[in-house]
Structures are given as C-alpha cells and as structure tokens.
Design a protein around this motif. Structure first.
Motif, PDB file in Angstrom:
ATOM      1  N   MET A   1       0.832  -1.174   0.000  1.00 29.91           N
ATOM      2  CA  MET A   1       0.000   0.000   0.000  1.00 29.91           C
ATOM      3  C   MET A   1       0.881   1.243   0.000  1.00 29.91           C
ATOM      4  O   MET A   1       1.837   1.344   0.742  1.00 29.91           O
ATOM      5  CB  MET A   1      -0.909  -0.029   1.210  1.00 29.91           C
ATOM      6  CG  MET A   1      -1.840   1.119   1.295  1.00 29.91           C
ATOM      7  SD  MET A   1      -2.984   0.834   2.664  1.00 29.91           S
ATOM      8  CE  MET A   1      -4.136   2.081   2.297  1.00 29.91           C
ATOM      9  N   MET A   2       0.544   2.198  -0.856  1.00 32.55           N
ATOM     10  CA  MET A   2       1.310   3.429  -0.939  1.00 32.55           C
ATOM     11  C   MET A   2       0.988   4.318   0.256  1.00 32.55           C
ATOM     12  O   MET A   2      -0.149   4.406   0.685  1.00 32.55           O
ATOM     13  CB  MET A   2       1.003   4.159  -2.241  1.00 32.55           C
ATOM     14  CG  MET A   2       1.470   3.414  -3.470  1.00 32.55           C
ATOM     15  SD  MET A   2       1.130   4.306  -4.989  1.00 32.55           S
ATOM     16  CE  MET A   2       2.244   5.684  -4.839  1.00 32.55           C
ATOM     17  N   GLN A   3       2.014   4.982   0.766  1.00 28.19           N
ATOM     18  CA  GLN A   3       1.868   5.866   1.916  1.00 28.19           C
ATOM     19  C   GLN A   3       1.919   7.322   1.458  1.00 28.19           C
ATOM     20  O   GLN A   3       2.531   7.631   0.450  1.00 28.19           O
ATOM     21  CB  GLN A   3       2.989   5.591   2.917  1.00 28.19           C
ATOM     22  CG  GLN A   3       2.981   4.176   3.460  1.00 28.19           C
ATOM     23  CD  GLN A   3       1.736   3.884   4.264  1.00 28.19           C
ATOM     24  OE1 GLN A   3       1.285   4.694   5.043  1.00 28.19           O
ATOM     25  NE2 GLN A   3       1.160   2.716   4.069  1.00 28.19           N
ATOM     26  N   PRO A   4       1.286   8.225   2.210  1.00 28.84           N
ATOM     27  CA  PRO A   4       1.396   9.653   1.895  1.00 28.84           C
ATOM     28  C   PRO A   4       2.853  10.091   1.921  1.00 28.84           C
ATOM     29  O   PRO A   4       3.670   9.549   2.660  1.00 28.84           O
ATOM     30  CB  PRO A   4       0.608  10.337   3.006  1.00 28.84           C
ATOM     31  CG  PRO A   4      -0.296   9.280   3.552  1.00 28.84           C
ATOM     32  CD  PRO A   4       0.434   7.975   3.371  1.00 28.84           C
ATOM     33  N   THR A   5       3.188  11.084   1.121  1.00 28.92           N
ATOM     34  CA  THR A   5       4.535  11.618   1.032  1.00 28.92           C
ATOM     35  C   THR A   5       4.496  13.089   1.416  1.00 28.92           C
ATOM     36  O   THR A   5       3.581  13.810   1.029  1.00 28.92           O
ATOM     37  CB  THR A   5       5.057  11.487  -0.420  1.00 28.92           C
ATOM     38  OG1 THR A   5       4.983  10.120  -0.809  1.00 28.92           O
ATOM     39  CG2 THR A   5       6.478  11.971  -0.542  1.00 28.92           C
ATOM     40  N   ALA A   6       5.498  13.543   2.161  1.00 27.80           N
ATOM     41  CA  ALA A   6       5.594  14.959   2.498  1.00 27.80           C
ATOM     42  C   ALA A   6       6.402  15.663   1.416  1.00 27.80           C
ATOM     43  O   ALA A   6       7.512  15.265   1.098  1.00 27.80           O
ATOM     44  CB  ALA A   6       6.251  15.143   3.853  1.00 27.80           C
ATOM     45  N   VAL A   7       5.815  16.689   0.814  1.00 31.78           N
ATOM     46  CA  VAL A   7       6.490  17.504  -0.197  1.00 31.78           C
ATOM     47  C   VAL A   7       6.388  18.946   0.256  1.00 31.78           C
ATOM     48  O   VAL A   7       5.285  19.481   0.386  1.00 31.78           O
ATOM     49  CB  VAL A   7       5.835  17.323  -1.595  1.00 31.78           C
ATOM     50  CG1 VAL A   7       6.508  18.226  -2.609  1.00 31.78           C
ATOM     51  CG2 VAL A   7       5.879  15.871  -2.033  1.00 31.78           C
ATOM     52  N   ALA A   8       7.527  19.562   0.484  1.00 24.65           N
ATOM     53  CA  ALA A   8       7.587  20.956   0.943  1.00 24.65           C
ATOM     54  C   ALA A   8       6.690  21.178   2.163  1.00 24.65           C
ATOM     55  O   ALA A   8       5.949  22.147   2.236  1.00 24.65           O
ATOM     56  CB  ALA A   8       7.212  21.900  -0.185  1.00 24.65           C
ATOM     57  N   GLY A   9       6.713  20.214   3.090  1.00 21.86           N
ATOM     58  CA  GLY A   9       5.940  20.341   4.315  1.00 21.86           C
ATOM     59  C   GLY A   9       4.460  20.033   4.168  1.00 21.86           C
ATOM     60  O   GLY A   9       3.704  20.165   5.117  1.00 21.86           O
ATOM     61  N   ARG A  10       4.040  19.624   2.994  1.00 25.82           N
ATOM     62  CA  ARG A  10       2.626  19.323   2.728  1.00 25.82           C
ATOM     63  C   ARG A  10       2.477  17.823   2.473  1.00 25.82           C
ATOM     64  O   ARG A  10       3.253  17.240   1.728  1.00 25.82           O
ATOM     65  CB  ARG A  10       2.193  20.105   1.485  1.00 25.82           C
ATOM     66  CG  ARG A  10       0.780  19.895   1.075  1.00 25.82           C
ATOM     67  CD  ARG A  10       0.471  20.789  -0.124  1.00 25.82           C
ATOM     68  NE  ARG A  10      -0.705  20.265  -0.793  1.00 25.82           N
ATOM     69  CZ  ARG A  10      -1.011  20.510  -2.038  1.00 25.82           C
ATOM     70  NH1 ARG A  10      -0.251  21.267  -2.782  1.00 25.82           N
ATOM     71  NH2 ARG A  10      -2.093  19.999  -2.567  1.00 25.82           N
ATOM     72  N   VAL A  11       1.486  17.206   3.089  1.00 26.91           N
ATOM     73  CA  VAL A  11       1.254  15.779   2.887  1.00 26.91           C
ATOM     74  C   VAL A  11       0.510  15.589   1.564  1.00 26.91           C
ATOM     75  O   VAL A  11      -0.523  16.206   1.319  1.00 26.91           O
ATOM     76  CB  VAL A  11       0.445  15.167   4.053  1.00 26.91           C
ATOM     77  CG1 VAL A  11       0.090  13.714   3.752  1.00 26.91           C
ATOM     78  CG2 VAL A  11       1.224  15.267   5.345  1.00 26.91           C
ATOM     79  N   GLU A  13      -1.274  12.858  -0.691  1.00 28.71           N
ATOM     80  CA  GLU A  13      -1.855  11.519  -0.752  1.00 28.71           C
ATOM     81  C   GLU A  13      -1.620  10.927  -2.142  1.00 28.71           C
ATOM     82  O   GLU A  13      -1.818  11.613  -3.141  1.00 28.71           O
ATOM     83  CB  GLU A  13      -3.357  11.579  -0.481  1.00 28.71           C
ATOM     84  CG  GLU A  13      -3.724  12.025   0.909  1.00 28.71           C
ATOM     85  CD  GLU A  13      -3.382  11.017   1.975  1.00 28.71           C
ATOM     86  OE1 GLU A  13      -3.298   9.809   1.680  1.00 28.71           O
ATOM     87  OE2 GLU A  13      -3.197  11.434   3.127  1.00 28.71           O
ATOM     88  N   PRO A  14      -1.211   9.666  -2.238  1.00 23.73           N
ATOM     89  CA  PRO A  14      -1.009   9.053  -3.549  1.00 23.73           C
ATOM     90  C   PRO A  14      -2.347   8.822  -4.258  1.00 23.73           C
ATOM     91  O   PRO A  14      -3.318   8.358  -3.659  1.00 23.73           O
ATOM     92  CB  PRO A  14      -0.327   7.723  -3.227  1.00 23.73           C
ATOM     93  CG  PRO A  14      -0.667   7.446  -1.806  1.00 23.73           C
ATOM     94  CD  PRO A  14      -0.889   8.773  -1.139  1.00 23.73           C
ATOM     95  N   VAL A  15      -2.392   9.196  -5.519  1.00 17.23           N
ATOM     96  CA  VAL A  15      -3.567   8.993  -6.362  1.00 17.23           C
ATOM     97  C   VAL A  15      -3.069   8.573  -7.726  1.00 17.23           C
ATOM     98  O   VAL A  15      -2.217   9.248  -8.315  1.00 17.23           O
ATOM     99  CB  VAL A  15      -4.422  10.272  -6.486  1.00 17.23           C
ATOM    100  CG1 VAL A  15      -5.591  10.051  -7.433  1.00 17.23           C
ATOM    101  CG2 VAL A  15      -4.901  10.756  -5.135  1.00 17.23           C
ATOM    102  N   ALA A  16      -3.586   7.451  -8.248  1.00 19.71           N
ATOM    103  CA  ALA A  16      -3.205   6.983  -9.580  1.00 19.71           C
ATOM    104  C   ALA A  16      -4.266   6.025 -10.101  1.00 19.71           C
ATOM    105  O   ALA A  16      -4.931   5.340  -9.315  1.00 19.71           O
ATOM    106  CB  ALA A  16      -1.848   6.284  -9.538  1.00 19.71           C
ATOM    107  N   PHE A  17      -4.421   5.991 -11.413  1.00 22.79           N
ATOM    108  CA  PHE A  17      -5.343   5.033 -12.026  1.00 22.79           C
ATOM    109  C   PHE A  17      -4.864   4.702 -13.428  1.00 22.79           C
ATOM    110  O   PHE A  17      -4.107   5.457 -14.052  1.00 22.79           O
ATOM    111  CB  PHE A  17      -6.771   5.585 -12.089  1.00 22.79           C
ATOM    112  CG  PHE A  17      -6.950   6.641 -13.150  1.00 22.79           C
ATOM    113  CD1 PHE A  17      -7.386   6.289 -14.425  1.00 22.79           C
ATOM    114  CD2 PHE A  17      -6.656   7.957 -12.891  1.00 22.79           C
ATOM    115  CE1 PHE A  17      -7.517   7.250 -15.412  1.00 22.79           C
ATOM    116  CE2 PHE A  17      -6.797   8.924 -13.865  1.00 22.79           C
ATOM    117  CZ  PHE A  17      -7.231   8.572 -15.136  1.00 22.79           C
ATOM    118  N   SER A  18      -5.324   3.574 -13.920  1.00 18.33           N
ATOM    119  CA  SER A  18      -5.069   3.175 -15.296  1.00 18.33           C
ATOM    120  C   SER A  18      -6.212   2.272 -15.742  1.00 18.33           C
ATOM    121  O   SER A  18      -6.559   1.309 -15.049  1.00 18.33           O
ATOM    122  CB  SER A  18      -3.734   2.435 -15.399  1.00 18.33           C
ATOM    123  OG  SER A  18      -3.341   2.309 -16.741  1.00 18.33           O
ATOM    124  N   ALA A  19      -6.806   2.610 -16.895  1.00 16.26           N
ATOM    125  CA  ALA A  19      -7.927   1.847 -17.434  1.00 16.26           C
ATOM    126  C   ALA A  19      -7.647   1.527 -18.909  1.00 16.26           C
ATOM    127  O   ALA A  19      -7.001   2.318 -19.607  1.00 16.26           O
ATOM    128  CB  ALA A  19      -9.226   2.632 -17.303  1.00 16.26           C
TER     129      ALA A  19
END
Length: 141
Positions: A1-11, A13-19
């Motif tokens: 499971m992908m975890q949230p990542t901190a970027v420039a102090g901002r969390v 959330e991972p979002v991705a899709f493929s259809a």
C-alpha cells in the motif's frame, strides 16, 4: 500500500489510475469513452462506472491516453476537463493508426477528467485479455 509523502511540508496523498479497453458502446463519434477494465486504482478519484477521474485532492495531475483508428476511419479523441476540451489525439483513416497525448492539469476538488471521441471511430481488439485504448493519470503534487 502506498503511503502519503511529504512535499515541501505538505502531505501528498497518492492517487493513480489506469484503465484499458474501450467498451463496445463508446467507440463512435460524439461519445464518451467508457472502459471495460481498470488495471489500477490507488487513492480517490477513478470512477469505473462513469469512466471519469473526479478530483478529491486538489493539486497537479498528469494524464495520458492512447487510441487506434479503425481501418478506413479517422478519429479525434479529446481529453476533457469538466466540459472543456484540453488536448486531442488524431488518428488517420489509412490502416490502423495509433495516436496519443499527455497533459499536466491543475485540478480543484470535484473537477472531472474523461475522454470523448469528437470525430470518427476508434478500434478495439476482439480479444478480451487486452486493450488498444488506454487512459491513465496520477497526482504529482
């Protein structure tokens, strides 16, 4: 499971899709492309019933799509943001011509991103294990 990542102090959330694989009902001019198969759906956003990405987390997103023209028919496929045409891909009528496009969009909550066939007709294989039409996206920031 992908975890949230901190970027420039901002969390972020991972979002991705493929259809993949355009359904039979959505391969002709003036129709929205519906997809038969969702390969991945991480986080919130992809709605497989409506074949749309609906933004839950505002931010910047990368989208890409591809399709193939039917023999003897051209196509113009458009990536739509809400009801606005953003980018298009054009496939010629000679043989089976592949076309694709990609874009980075800034989205607000509830913005919708989906594909429409504006002209012509796209081709899809009769073999159910694969698809020639695809639509993918992921959150950058």
């Amino acid at each position: 499971m992908m975890q949230p990542t901190a970027v420039a102090g901002r969390v972020v959330e991972p979002v991705a899709f493929s259809a993949v694989r355009a359904s039979d009902k959505s391969r002709k001019s003036n129709s929205k492309i519906f997809f038969d198969t969702t390969l991945s759906d991480i986080g919130f956003g992809w709605n497989s019933r409506s074949s749309e990405f609906i933004c839950f987390y505002p931010g910047s997103y990368f989208f890409t799509f591809t399709a193939i023209s039917d023999s003897g028919s051209h196509f113009k496929a458009a990536l739509m943001k809400n009801s606005d045409e953003v980018v298009v891909a054009w496939g010629e009528r000679v043989g089976y011509q592949s076309a694709s496009n990609s874009v980075i969009l800034n989205l607000d909550k509830n913005d919708r991103v989906y594909l429409n066939i504006k002209e012509g007709e796209i081709y899809e294989t009769s073999k159910t294990g694969r698809g020639y039409t695809s639509f993918s996206g992921f959150r950058i920031y």
